[in-house]
Design an enzyme around this catalytic site. Sequence first.
Site, short mmCIF file in Angstrom:
data_model
loop_
_atom_site.label_atom_id
_atom_site.label_comp_id
_atom_site.label_asym_id
_atom_site.label_seq_id
_atom_site.Cartn_x
_atom_site.Cartn_y
_atom_site.Cartn_z
N THR A 17 103.63 -27.73 96.81
CA THR A 17 104.88 -27.90 96.88
C THR A 17 104.05 -25.80 97.10
OG1 THR A 17 104.08 -27.28 93.90
CG2 THR A 17 106.03 -28.87 95.16
N ARG A 85 112.61 -29.21 97.36
CA ARG A 85 112.98 -28.79 95.43
C ARG A 85 113.71 -28.38 95.49
NH1 ARG A 85 109.44 -29.82 90.31
NH2 ARG A 85 108.41 -28.40 90.48
N GLU A 159 110.82 -37.39 85.04
CA GLU A 159 110.71 -36.67 84.71
C GLU A 159 110.74 -36.81 82.75
OE1 GLU A 159 109.53 -32.43 86.13
OE2 GLU A 159 111.97 -33.19 87.25
N VAL A 192 104.34 -33.41 82.54
CA VAL A 192 104.56 -32.44 81.82
C VAL A 192 105.90 -32.21 81.31
CG1 VAL A 192 105.32 -29.56 81.92
CG2 VAL A 192 102.92 -30.28 82.93
N ARG A 237 90.29 -26.10 89.52
CA ARG A 237 88.57 -26.02 90.24
C ARG A 237 88.47 -26.94 89.20
NH1 ARG A 237 87.37 -20.22 87.01
NH2 ARG A 237 88.52 -18.65 88.60
N LEU A 260 98.07 -28.44 94.26
CA LEU A 260 98.51 -27.02 94.00
C LEU A 260 98.47 -26.20 94.67
CD1 LEU A 260 98.80 -27.26 90.47
CD2 LEU A 260 100.49 -27.42 91.37
N ASP A 390 88.92 -64.86 103.29
CA ASP A 390 90.20 -65.71 103.90
C ASP A 390 91.21 -64.98 103.96
OD1 ASP A 390 90.98 -65.08 101.52
OD2 ASP A 390 90.40 -67.19 99.89
#
Length: 434
Positions: A17, A85, A159, A192, A237, A260, A390
Amino acid sequence: MSTQRRHDREFVRTFFTTPTAVEGEDDSAKMLRGAVQLRGIEAPDVWVPDNEDATAPSMRDEGAENIIDVISEEGADFPGEIHPRIVWHRDSPETRHQCFKHMLQIADPENGAIEHIDGFVIPEVGDIDDWKKADEFFTIVENEYGLDEGSLAMSVIVESGEAELALGDLRDEMGKPSNNLERLFLLVDGEVDYTKDMRAITPTGGLPPWPELRHNTSRGASANGLIAVDGPYDDIRDVEGYHERMTENQAKGMLGIWSLTPGQVEEANKSPLPPKTGSWLLEVNGRDVELREEDGQYVYDGDGIELEELDDDQYRLTVGGDERELDGDALAEELLDLASYIPSMNDIVDSMEEFEAAKEAGRGAIAMEQSATLLVDDVEVSISNDRMWDEATYQAAQTPITLFQDVYENRPDQHEDLEEMYGEEIVERAMVVG
């Protein structure tokens, strides 16, 4: 209804995004212009110009204009799919109306962007009737501009509890003549807002892991021929944590994840692909420890396992404080129980080719040997086992190869990266096996 895929992509590894308009910049589309230039392993499978949460409400009209400007100018050269979006909310007619206006604006052929756009991402959906409201907007927009019905893919972000329950209704609703829900493409988790909707509380204020949501989304995707994508991992990070999350997801069949940053895109593009080299793991105190390869041996350097060679083919093995004396055969069996192997791309291709040859010769199952020499406290131990292959084993092994083939066919900009990673010979074999 059928679970057959309806879109060109069978797999999506990365959902990236980008804010559509940034306040305070001379060029508010600066981040869009940077993202559309991504190529190769840094470019996502699906790029999402984000005119919802990533963009301030006061900037969203300008964001829609920026989507048009950037994609009409440079979208043709972007190597992945493009799915903006836009705003939506199950409880807000005003927000849904804004969604409709932006869809009409972005999809207008006179603006030049829609020919490079593959679909739209709809956030904050509710129950299945709400999904059908969004689908109807797509149908109206397609008819307004003479586009084929169903040509614009619809992806949704799960969401809320309502949206999660709607996953169980999809098989009954898709394919009915009263809707075009077969346009659905991605099911994306949004942990979120889901946490907020569930009124969940954790001691630290962090997000719960929600493994049930990820399982349910993956199951909903599998049952309906769609693709499941996990939500954002916001500690950008923490590369190790991002990898752990992807490994957990992949065991659920959720091979895609939200990214991100371009760095996360690169990690997520590589993660579900088979490794270049195989590796042995040893279970130590409940954790899998990767062994170091040295001169054809696999070396354990830790102190959770201790091994001492005694006289007359006897050994003292200490694991987590449990001390045992074993002969050579029993020691090999004990370490074999603790060991596991992660096959390389070459290993998988070799095994699939061997099974295909055996099947061609009329055999339905064959034994594949795995062997290694482990070095623990300077003591060499040879381990080996036979695994029966198999048709079911073959089909399971085919998933990572099918993923690789899908990537190679749909992302020519990554050919050089993949050939550098594996070598041209392995890439050629992987593209024809199966």
